[in-house]
Design an enzyme around this catalytic site. Structure first.
Site, PDB file in Angstrom:
ATOM      1  N   GLU A  34     -26.326 -11.838  68.057  1.00  0.00           N
ATOM      2  CA  GLU A  34     -27.562 -12.409  68.619  1.00  0.00           C
ATOM      3  C   GLU A  34     -27.579 -12.344  70.146  1.00  0.00           C
ATOM      4  OE1 GLU A  34     -28.200 -16.498  67.472  1.00  0.00           O
ATOM      5  OE2 GLU A  34     -29.863 -16.753  68.876  1.00  0.00           O
ATOM      6  N   LYS A  79     -19.620 -24.783  65.733  1.00  0.00           N
ATOM      7  CA  LYS A  79     -19.631 -23.456  66.364  1.00  0.00           C
ATOM      8  C   LYS A  79     -18.442 -23.308  67.309  1.00  0.00           C
ATOM      9  CE  LYS A  79     -24.529 -22.402  66.007  1.00  0.00           C
ATOM     10  NZ  LYS A  79     -25.772 -21.925  66.658  1.00  0.00           N
ATOM     11  N   ARG A  88     -23.388 -29.164  59.295  1.00  0.00           N
ATOM     12  CA  ARG A  88     -23.241 -28.507  60.599  1.00  0.00           C
ATOM     13  C   ARG A  88     -23.323 -29.507  61.762  1.00  0.00           C
ATOM     14  NH1 ARG A  88     -26.914 -24.486  62.095  1.00  0.00           N
ATOM     15  NH2 ARG A  88     -25.505 -22.870  62.799  1.00  0.00           N
ATOM     16  N   GLU A  96     -32.835 -28.561  65.989  1.00  0.00           N
ATOM     17  CA  GLU A  96     -33.888 -27.562  66.211  1.00  0.00           C
ATOM     18  C   GLU A  96     -35.038 -27.717  65.215  1.00  0.00           C
ATOM     19  OE1 GLU A  96     -31.715 -23.801  66.249  1.00  0.00           O
ATOM     20  OE2 GLU A  96     -31.399 -24.039  68.402  1.00  0.00           O
ATOM     21  N   TRP A 148     -33.685 -24.923  76.649  1.00  0.00           N
ATOM     22  CA  TRP A 148     -34.006 -23.575  76.180  1.00  0.00           C
ATOM     23  C   TRP A 148     -34.176 -22.607  77.352  1.00  0.00           C
ATOM     24  CZ3 TRP A 148     -38.017 -24.643  71.625  1.00  0.00           C
ATOM     25  CH2 TRP A 148     -37.285 -25.052  70.495  1.00  0.00           C
ATOM     26  N   ASN A 201     -31.792 -22.634  58.513  1.00  0.00           N
ATOM     27  CA  ASN A 201     -33.177 -23.110  58.660  1.00  0.00           C
ATOM     28  C   ASN A 201     -33.776 -22.914  57.272  1.00  0.00           C
ATOM     29  OD1 ASN A 201     -32.889 -23.716  61.376  1.00  0.00           O
ATOM     30  ND2 ASN A 201     -33.447 -21.648  62.001  1.00  0.00           N
ATOM     31  N   ARG A 247     -26.521 -30.419  77.193  1.00  0.00           N
ATOM     32  CA  ARG A 247     -26.510 -29.982  75.785  1.00  0.00           C
ATOM     33  C   ARG A 247     -25.086 -29.751  75.283  1.00  0.00           C
ATOM     34  NH1 ARG A 247     -29.326 -24.395  73.536  1.00  0.00           N
ATOM     35  NH2 ARG A 247     -27.972 -24.183  71.716  1.00  0.00           N
ATOM     36  N   HIS A 303     -26.140 -18.250  78.527  1.00  0.00           N
ATOM     37  CA  HIS A 303     -27.507 -18.432  78.036  1.00  0.00           C
ATOM     38  C   HIS A 303     -28.554 -17.916  79.019  1.00  0.00           C
ATOM     39  CE1 HIS A 303     -30.242 -19.805  75.069  1.00  0.00           C
ATOM     40  NE2 HIS A 303     -29.348 -20.549  74.443  1.00  0.00           N
ATOM     41  N   GLU A 343     -32.907 -14.130  59.983  1.00  0.00           N
ATOM     42  CA  GLU A 343     -32.891 -14.709  61.326  1.00  0.00           C
ATOM     43  C   GLU A 343     -31.661 -14.169  62.049  1.00  0.00           C
ATOM     44  OE1 GLU A 343     -34.023 -18.740  61.500  1.00  0.00           O
ATOM     45  OE2 GLU A 343     -33.430 -18.987  63.600  1.00  0.00           O
ATOM     46  N   GLU A 394     -17.193 -22.107  62.914  1.00  0.00           N
ATOM     47  CA  GLU A 394     -18.337 -21.203  62.705  1.00  0.00           C
ATOM     48  C   GLU A 394     -18.370 -20.158  63.807  1.00  0.00           C
ATOM     49  OE1 GLU A 394     -22.203 -22.990  61.728  1.00  0.00           O
ATOM     50  OE2 GLU A 394     -23.226 -21.360  62.772  1.00  0.00           O
ATOM     51  N   ASP A 435     -23.806 -22.074  72.239  1.00  0.00           N
ATOM     52  CA  ASP A 435     -24.385 -21.308  71.141  1.00  0.00           C
ATOM     53  C   ASP A 435     -23.955 -19.837  71.161  1.00  0.00           C
ATOM     54  OD1 ASP A 435     -25.889 -20.634  68.986  1.00  0.00           O
ATOM     55  OD2 ASP A 435     -27.832 -20.774  69.959  1.00  0.00           O
TER      56      ASP A 435
HETATM   57  C1  GCV Z   1     -30.437 -20.368  62.442  1.00  0.00           C
HETATM   58  C2  GCV Z   1     -29.401 -20.580  67.579  1.00  0.00           C
HETATM   59  C3  GCV Z   1     -30.183 -19.424  67.045  1.00  0.00           C
HETATM   60  C4  GCV Z   1     -31.041 -19.846  65.861  1.00  0.00           C
HETATM   61  C5  GCV Z   1     -30.119 -20.466  64.811  1.00  0.00           C
HETATM   62  C6  GCV Z   1     -29.399 -21.643  65.441  1.00  0.00           C
HETATM   63  C7  GCV Z   1     -28.415 -22.285  64.475  1.00  0.00           C
HETATM   64  O1  GCV Z   1     -30.236 -21.496  68.192  1.00  0.00           O
HETATM   65  O2  GCV Z   1     -30.970 -18.867  68.050  1.00  0.00           O
HETATM   66  O3  GCV Z   1     -31.694 -18.730  65.354  1.00  0.00           O
HETATM   67  O4  GCV Z   1     -30.847 -20.876  63.696  1.00  0.00           O
HETATM   68  O5  GCV Z   1     -28.675 -21.195  66.555  1.00  0.00           O
HETATM   69  O6  GCV Z   1     -27.252 -21.919  64.526  1.00  0.00           O
HETATM   70  O7  GCV Z   1     -28.800 -23.125  63.692  1.00  0.00           O
END
Ligand code: GCV
Length: 723
Positions: free
Chosen positions: A416, A383, A347, A314, A566, A233, A359, A544, A190, A410, A388
């Site tokens: 990404e 994070k 997390r 999520e 989103w 995930n 958010r 974003h 991912e 984190e 994000d």
């Molecule tokens: C692993 C963002 C990313 C997801 C990721 C998520 C997270 O939303 O797009 O791919 O999932 O962060 O950090 O859990």
């Protein structure tokens, strides 16, 4: 043609020779910053030859064996001489590599103060006197310290540091220096842009790929001591015995490099692989199931590190599915892990589609009230910013706001939201900005770095996590310069106070060349690269705006996704009146989550740093900035600046062509061309779209889009990687 026997013989010799040459060479970039080549600077060469002439290396277990192997490899390649390494001391020794308990009493007491400072993983590299003779000593309290000390010594040698300058007492400032792999069991990654997962689950545990060792060695060389093998995930199957056996095989490879293995725990595992009908953390069968599972894990992996958990985020299951809290969930797992000294890393990346509040506020709102309620083997992983991993975000307000909980930083190393592995973006510049940020939680100088290393609130344990950018690509990371992000992350996890300039310089010297004619300009490229990506993607606090799902390229117009947060339109709020997200008290009041001193600065557009302006404020298109420009013009010029910066990166790269091989040069040149094209795409698409609201002309100096907005909107990328 008549081929004689002697021709054939010659051919045979050539063939053998070329096989020998190619098999001794690894593919370009594979060796990372660890390729040792002969030192050609005569003074440095003779200095190091002298000091390594005769080495007493006090060996022992597998960690020390790796340290010794590394030392031999490095010395042979860099000094062109086979070193004389002995396992007991003698008078001819010029260097010692010995743990503290192998030193004589006199040295132990002379160095006592140092040994007290360096803990279990630190080291000393220092000239000392033994029997009236100077020797270079690498010493440590424990094995890993010796391994790290040896790597450091070789790096100093490779960077051609004079031995006179070497007198090092070093220890990591952060305990857990982790990589988080978002690797799935089917080997997709991912948000991975460098191939497939390194972990070949099908062939494990019997087949040990050489890459596992090379991976561990690379991590050890920068002090990374923990790896989470699987995606947050999570898939519960990794906790079944069939997989645990495979995990154990990886742990066996990593252990001699000082690296512990962690796994992600799917909260619903008791249902999915345990046959229970609930995963309620307060249910006695669930508790028993986890206790048994943890005991089983430790049978396979006696030094297992613990679990990383993404819960109620999520779509991932979690304690809230049963009306319980994050504390209930984390503490239940922590209780199971406690007898084995295992950790839970929980997390804080949470936000909910049923919660209409900003958010950016949700994680703080959910977690801060729990401060002090987690067991002492729970760490909360946050994070770097409140949304994000955007090209730029202000620091996450949770840093400093939970004095009674160890918070793990984190960072995302994989790009990404920053151009995947086609854009050159030196991330330590971003990491440094966050770490240096002032939280003001204990007065002035309460930086995020001090929260993370535990010094601000006297934490017993501290951690940093980096979402890995590593895959099966020949050079590990896709873009050769993305290696610098892996390297730089490791260095900052070791010492969060290092400057990004220092890291860039080290990496360039270790990876490419010591020639300052090369290092200086390329360092400039690296340092400028982060601001460039901010400028051409999301300047002045925008965030974003990436296209849906895959996050490849611009999609500021996207506004039809099921979850409001989103949609890029949720974040930029552009309308005829202006643009930006009002997070002040007149808006979502997210600023109230920062210390009052910081909130005050962010609340006022006059004092809010321009780089966060549209993060915190919705401002009219003709809002006048400090430089006298109106917002629309300034925004457009920033987009242009980003494009110009990439042009400059290309022209600088062209100037250094002669210092590297053609392959090295061309690889980066082609990638920079892609980056330029995509920077223009971002500029054009974003400005055409925002222009539909501002109704203003592009100011002079901003390149005119080649296509119209409909064209940019029509672009689709069904197979963009990492999704
Ligand atoms: C692993 C963002 C990313 C997801 C990721 C998520 C997270 O939303 O797009 O791919 O999932 O962060 O950090 O859990």
């Amino acid at each position: 043609m008549n081929i004689s026997f002697s021709h054939l013989k010659l051919f045979y010799v050539f063939a053998l020779l070329s096989i020998a040459i190619s098999s001794s060479q690894t593919p370009a970039g594979y060796d990372l910053w660890l390729e040792y080549s002969e030192i050609r600077e005569p003074t440095i060469l003779s200095e190091y030859q002298k000091v390594t002439n005769s080495i007493f290396f006090s060996g022992g277990n597998s960690i020390l064996l790796n340290a010794e192997k590394e030392l031999v490899k490095g010395l042979d390649a860099m000094l062109g001489q086979a070193s004389d390494i002995q396992d007991s001391p003698n008078l001819s020794n010029t260097m010692w590599v010995v743990k503290k308990d192998g030193l004589n009493q006199e040295l132990q007491s002379a160095l006592k103060g140092y040994f007290e400072q360096i803990g279990k993983e630190g080291f000393i590299i220092k000239s000392v006197s033994v029997d009236g003779k100077n020797i270079l000593l690498i010493s440590a309290n424990a094995d890993t310290g010796i391994l790290y000390g040896v790597f450091k010594f070789l790096q100093l040698m490779k960077m051609q540091k004079s031995l006179d300058e070497i007198n090092l007492i070093e220890a990591p400032k952060i305990d857990l220096r982790m990589l988080n792999h978002w690797d799935n069991l089917d080997r997709t990654i991912e948000r991975g842009y460098a191939g497939f997962s390194l972990w070949n689950w099908q062939k494990l545990p019997k087949y040990i790929d050489q890459r596992y060792k090379d991976y561990a060695r690379a991590n050890a060389s920068i002090g990374i001591n923990a790896t989470v093998l699987t995606n947050v995930n999570a898939n519960a199957l990794v906790l079944t015995s069939a997989y645990l056996e495979k995990v154990a095989a990886l742990a066996d490879v990593f252990r001699p490099y000082g690296i512990k293995v962690y796994l992600t725990a799917r909260f619903s595992a008791p249902i999915e692989i345990g046959g229970l009908n609930t995963a309620d953390p307060l249910d006695k069968d669930v508790i028993k199931w986890w206790n048994n599972k943890v005991t089983e894990v430790y049978k396979y992996i006696p030094d297992f590190g613990g679990f990383l958990v993404k819960a109620n985020s999520e779509g991932q299951p979690g304690p809230q599915n049963y009306g319980r809290t994050h504390v209930d969930g984390a503490n239940m797992l922590a209780t199971a892990l406690k007898p084995f000294d295992g950790l839970v890393i929980w997390r804080a990346f949470v936000y909910s589609e049923t919660d209409a509040t900003d958010r950016a506020k949700q994680a703080f709102t959910e977690f801060v009230p729990y401060d002090g309620n987690f067991l002492d083997n729970v760490l909360v992983q946050v994070k770097n910013g409140p949304i994000d991993f955007q090209p730029r975000e202000p620091f996450h307000p949770m840093f400093g706001a939970m004095p009674n909980t160890p918070l793990v930083m984190e960072f995302q190393i994989t790009q990404e939201y920053l151009g995947f592995s086609s854009h050159l973006v030196f991330l330590p510049k971003l990491y440094e900005e966050v770490l240096d940020a002032e939280t003001y939680r204990k007065g002035k100088n309460s930086t995020v770095a001090k929260v993370i290393d535990g010094s601000l609130f006297n934490k017993k344990i501290s951690g940093m996590a980096g979402v890995a950018n590593i895959g099966t690509d020949m050079n590990w990371t896709g873009h050769p310069f993305a290696q610098a992000n892996w390297y730089g992350y490791g260095r900052l996890a070791w010492d969060p106070y290092l400057s990004s300039e220092t890291i860039a310089e080290e990496w360039l010297r270790l990876t490419y060349s010591n020639n300052s004619e090369f290092v200086k300009p390329v360092k400039r490229i690296m340092i400028a690269s982060r601001e460039a990506v901010v400028n051409y993607m999301t300047p002045m606090g925008l965030h974003h705006l990436m296209d849906t799902g895959h996050h490849y390229g611009p999609g500021p117009w996207v506004g039809d996704l099921s979850r409001p947060e989103w949609n890029p339109t949720y974040y930029h709020n552009a309308d005829k009146n202006g643009i930006g997200f009002d997070r002040t008290p007149t808006g979502s009041n997210a600023t109230s989550q920062y210390a009052p001193e910081i909130a005050k600065i962010f609340n006022d557009p006059e004092t809010c740093p321009e780089e966060y302006l549209l993060w915190f404020h919705h401002l009219p298109w003709d809002y006048e900035l400090k430089n006298g420009r109106i917002l629309w013009d300034a925004l457009a010029l920033k987009y242009q600046k980003g494009v110009d910066q990439v042009e400059e990166m290309i022209s600088t790269w062209k100037q250094v062509k002669t210092y590297i091989s053609d392959d090295q040069y061309n690889e980066v040149r082609m990638l920079l061309e892609i980056q330029l094209q995509e920077a223009k795409w971002w500029r054009n698409a974003s400005l055409l779209y925002f222009q539909t609201f501002s109704g203003r002309e592009l100011p002079d100096g901003v390149g005119r889009p080649e296509e119209n907005l409909e064209y940019y909107k029509s672009l689709k990328f069904p197979y963009a990687p990492g999704n």
